[in-house]
Scaffold this motif. Structure first.
Motif, PDB file in Angstrom:
ATOM      1  N   LEU A 225       0.826  -1.202   0.000  1.00 39.41           N
ATOM      2  CA  LEU A 225       0.000   0.000   0.000  1.00 39.41           C
ATOM      3  C   LEU A 225       0.862   1.254   0.000  1.00 39.41           C
ATOM      4  N   GLN A 226       1.913   1.266   0.844  1.00 37.90           N
ATOM      5  CA  GLN A 226       2.790   2.428   0.902  1.00 37.90           C
ATOM      6  C   GLN A 226       3.559   2.618  -0.407  1.00 37.90           C
TER       7      GLN A 226
ATOM      8  N   VAL B  87       3.532   5.857  -2.847  1.00 42.84           N
ATOM      9  CA  VAL B  87       4.755   6.546  -3.270  1.00 42.84           C
ATOM     10  C   VAL B  87       4.791   6.666  -4.791  1.00 42.84           C
ATOM     11  N   SER B  88       4.440   5.589  -5.482  1.00 46.11           N
ATOM     12  CA  SER B  88       4.479   5.614  -6.948  1.00 46.11           C
ATOM     13  C   SER B  88       3.468   6.590  -7.524  1.00 46.11           C
ATOM     14  N   LYS B  89       2.400   6.889  -6.758  1.00 45.39           N
ATOM     15  CA  LYS B  89       1.369   7.808  -7.237  1.00 45.39           C
ATOM     16  C   LYS B  89       1.656   9.259  -6.883  1.00 45.39           C
ATOM     17  N   LEU B  90       2.813   9.525  -6.280  1.00 47.48           N
ATOM     18  CA  LEU B  90       3.176  10.922  -6.025  1.00 47.48           C
ATOM     19  C   LEU B  90       3.249  11.709  -7.325  1.00 47.48           C
ATOM     20  N   GLY B  91       3.585  11.011  -8.408  1.00 51.24           N
ATOM     21  CA  GLY B  91       3.485  11.630  -9.727  1.00 51.24           C
ATOM     22  C   GLY B  91       4.709  12.385 -10.202  1.00 51.24           C
TER      23      GLY B  91
ATOM     24  N   LEU C  12      16.108   4.479   4.901  1.00 52.92           N
ATOM     25  CA  LEU C  12      15.147   5.487   4.451  1.00 52.92           C
ATOM     26  C   LEU C  12      13.767   4.858   4.328  1.00 52.92           C
ATOM     27  N   GLU C  13      12.798   5.461   5.011  1.00 52.06           N
ATOM     28  CA  GLU C  13      11.414   5.006   4.938  1.00 52.06           C
ATOM     29  C   GLU C  13      10.547   6.154   4.419  1.00 52.06           C
ATOM     30  N   ILE C  14       9.667   5.832   3.488  1.00 51.03           N
ATOM     31  CA  ILE C  14       8.783   6.837   2.900  1.00 51.03           C
ATOM     32  C   ILE C  14       7.343   6.493   3.248  1.00 51.03           C
ATOM     33  N   GLU C  15       6.627   7.463   3.769  1.00 53.58           N
ATOM     34  CA  GLU C  15       5.218   7.281   4.096  1.00 53.58           C
ATOM     35  C   GLU C  15       4.409   8.398   3.440  1.00 53.58           C
ATOM     36  N   VAL C  16       3.241   8.032   2.942  1.00 52.41           N
ATOM     37  CA  VAL C  16       2.344   9.002   2.307  1.00 52.41           C
ATOM     38  C   VAL C  16       0.982   8.880   2.966  1.00 52.41           C
ATOM     39  N   VAL C  17       0.491   9.984   3.500  1.00 47.50           N
ATOM     40  CA  VAL C  17      -0.813   9.993   4.156  1.00 47.50           C
ATOM     41  C   VAL C  17      -1.893  10.162   3.091  1.00 47.50           C
ATOM     42  N   ASP C  18      -2.857   9.244   3.085  1.00 44.15           N
ATOM     43  CA  ASP C  18      -3.932   9.244   2.087  1.00 44.15           C
ATOM     44  C   ASP C  18      -3.340   9.143   0.681  1.00 44.15           C
ATOM     45  N   GLN C  19      -4.004   9.739  -0.286  1.00 46.56           N
ATOM     46  CA  GLN C  19      -3.521   9.738  -1.665  1.00 46.56           C
ATOM     47  C   GLN C  19      -3.037  11.141  -2.015  1.00 46.56           C
ATOM     48  N   LEU C  20      -1.849  11.224  -2.574  1.00 44.89           N
ATOM     49  CA  LEU C  20      -1.259  12.523  -2.885  1.00 44.89           C
ATOM     50  C   LEU C  20      -0.682  12.482  -4.292  1.00 44.89           C
ATOM     51  N   HIS C  21      -1.214  13.328  -5.172  1.00 49.03           N
ATOM     52  CA  HIS C  21      -0.757  13.384  -6.563  1.00 49.03           C
ATOM     53  C   HIS C  21      -0.101  14.750  -6.789  1.00 49.03           C
ATOM     54  N   LEU C  22       1.182  14.818  -6.515  1.00 52.87           N
ATOM     55  CA  LEU C  22       1.885  16.101  -6.576  1.00 52.87           C
ATOM     56  C   LEU C  22       1.989  16.640  -7.995  1.00 52.87           C
ATOM     57  N   ASN C  23       1.982  15.766  -8.991  1.00 56.68           N
ATOM     58  CA  ASN C  23       2.078  16.233 -10.373  1.00 56.68           C
ATOM     59  C   ASN C  23       0.866  17.061 -10.782  1.00 56.68           C
ATOM     60  N   GLU C  24      -0.240  16.909 -10.059  1.00 52.12           N
ATOM     61  CA  GLU C  24      -1.447  17.674 -10.365  1.00 52.12           C
ATOM     62  C   GLU C  24      -1.511  18.988  -9.593  1.00 52.12           C
ATOM     63  N   LYS C  25      -0.643  19.150  -8.587  1.00 52.74           N
ATOM     64  CA  LYS C  25      -0.730  20.321  -7.722  1.00 52.74           C
ATOM     65  C   LYS C  25       0.520  21.193  -7.726  1.00 52.74           C
TER      66      LYS C  25
ATOM     67  N   LEU D 264      15.847   7.564   8.608  1.00 51.30           N
ATOM     68  CA  LEU D 264      15.197   8.809   8.203  1.00 51.30           C
ATOM     69  C   LEU D 264      13.829   8.455   7.636  1.00 51.30           C
ATOM     70  N   ILE D 265      12.801   8.997   8.260  1.00 53.02           N
ATOM     71  CA  ILE D 265      11.430   8.766   7.801  1.00 53.02           C
ATOM     72  C   ILE D 265      10.920  10.053   7.158  1.00 53.02           C
ATOM     73  N   ILE D 266      10.534   9.967   5.894  1.00 48.78           N
ATOM     74  CA  ILE D 266       9.973  11.122   5.191  1.00 48.78           C
ATOM     75  C   ILE D 266       8.486  10.861   4.980  1.00 48.78           C
ATOM     76  N   THR D 267       7.675  11.724   5.558  1.00 45.83           N
ATOM     77  CA  THR D 267       6.221  11.568   5.472  1.00 45.83           C
ATOM     78  C   THR D 267       5.627  12.734   4.693  1.00 45.83           C
ATOM     79  N   PHE D 268       4.848  12.402   3.674  1.00 43.25           N
ATOM     80  CA  PHE D 268       4.183  13.421   2.853  1.00 43.25           C
ATOM     81  C   PHE D 268       2.702  13.471   3.217  1.00 43.25           C
ATOM     82  N   TRP D 269       2.180  14.687   3.325  1.00 43.55           N
ATOM     83  CA  TRP D 269       0.730  14.819   3.455  1.00 43.55           C
ATOM     84  C   TRP D 269       0.277  16.174   2.927  1.00 43.55           C
ATOM     85  N   ASP D 270      -1.017  16.243   2.703  1.00 40.72           N
ATOM     86  CA  ASP D 270      -1.638  17.420   2.102  1.00 40.72           C
ATOM     87  C   ASP D 270      -2.186  18.327   3.197  1.00 40.72           C
ATOM     88  N   GLN D 271      -1.942  19.641   3.066  1.00 46.17           N
ATOM     89  CA  GLN D 271      -2.477  20.595   4.036  1.00 46.17           C
ATOM     90  C   GLN D 271      -2.922  21.862   3.304  1.00 46.17           C
ATOM     91  N   GLU D 272      -4.199  21.906   2.984  1.00 47.33           N
ATOM     92  CA  GLU D 272      -4.804  23.046   2.293  1.00 47.33           C
ATOM     93  C   GLU D 272      -4.029  23.394   1.023  1.00 47.33           C
TER      94      GLU D 272
END
Length: 251
Positions: free
Chosen positions: A114-115, A119-123, A143-156, A191-199
């Motif tokens: 799932l993680q 990560v692959s959908k970060l875009g 290195l650990e990568i975590e993404v909260v919910d779904q995040l498509h950075l290529n669209e934002k 090193l844990i890198i966590t991505f999430w969306d905030q407004e």
């Protein structure tokens, strides 16, 4: 000396011929011939230098593509090896009749899949590939990568901000790597890198666990790599070496 320098030197040296002619037989015809020869030699030199530079750039691009392919193959082999290990562990539990352990193993595999999917959908292809290939670099930092919910950075994010984010993340990981080089080689560092969306921002939180040296020095380096970008970094008040990168979305 590079070949393009030899070309330029040869073209420049050829101008001596009409100059000698002009000195030997001064006159309008000799002067005109000298000018024409000089212009022709200059144009020839420029054309040959440009052609040589294009050839050199093409060769560098070919080498970069070969290195990229090699890194991709290494990453695929590494992931295949990891999944084979997980399957062998689960198969061992099944053979031993340890169904509770088998269920735990399946849940761990599901969570990891799932993680990795998130990560692959970060875009951002360059960033995703870096994360996927990092474990093949053979460095003493986990290195650990975590993404909260779904995040498509290529669209934002605009292409420039995507590139800036990738460069800053890679530089930040390198900073964390080098920050603990003086510590004990047996001590685990993560090193844990966590991505999430905030407004209207994306937040990338970098949380270091283990020995990373002087906190202030690490913070200064992180702020330095975000200079001249639209990203900003802030320290998080925790017991770990934790900082947050704020990346504004396109408005």
């Amino acid at each position: 000396m590079k070949s393009w320098k030899w070309i330029a030197a040869g073209a420049g040296g050829s101008i001596l011929l009409p100059v000698i002619w002009l000195l030997w037989m001064p006159g309008l015809l000799a002067a005109l011939g000298t000018v024409i020869w000089s212009v022709a030699a200059t144009l020839f030199a420029v054309r040959m230098v440009l052609r040589e530079q294009e050839r050199s750039m093409a060769e560098q691009q070919r080498m970069s593509e070969e290195q990229l392919k090699e890194r991709a193959v290494q990453a695929l082999n590494h992931h295949r090896h990891d999944w084979m290990n997980e399957l062998q562990i689960m198969y061992g539990y099944i053979q031993l009749g340890k169904h509770d352990k088998s269920v735990q193993c399946v849940e761990r595999i599901k969570e990891r899949m799932l993680q990795e999917s998130k990560v692959s959908k970060l875009g951002i292809p360059s960033l995703v590939f870096y994360f996927q290939a990092y474990r093949t670099f053979n460095v003493p930092l986990q290195l650990e990568i975590e993404v909260v919910d779904q995040l498509h950075l290529n669209e934002k994010l605009s292409p420039l901000r995507q590139e800036a984010l990738t460069e800053v993340i890679i530089a930040a990981v390198d900073i964390y790597e080098k920050a603990g080089e003086g510590g004990s080689p047996e001590e685990e560092r993560q090193l844990i890198i966590t991505f999430w969306d905030q407004e209207d921002h994306c937040i990338a939180e970098l949380e270091g666990e283990g020995a990373f040296g002087d906190r202030r020095a690490l913070e200064q380096q992180l702020k330095r790599v975000t200079e001249h970008t639209e990203l900003r970094v802030e320290q998080v008040d925790t017991d770990h070496m934790t900082y947050r990168l704020y990346i504004p979305y396109v408005t």
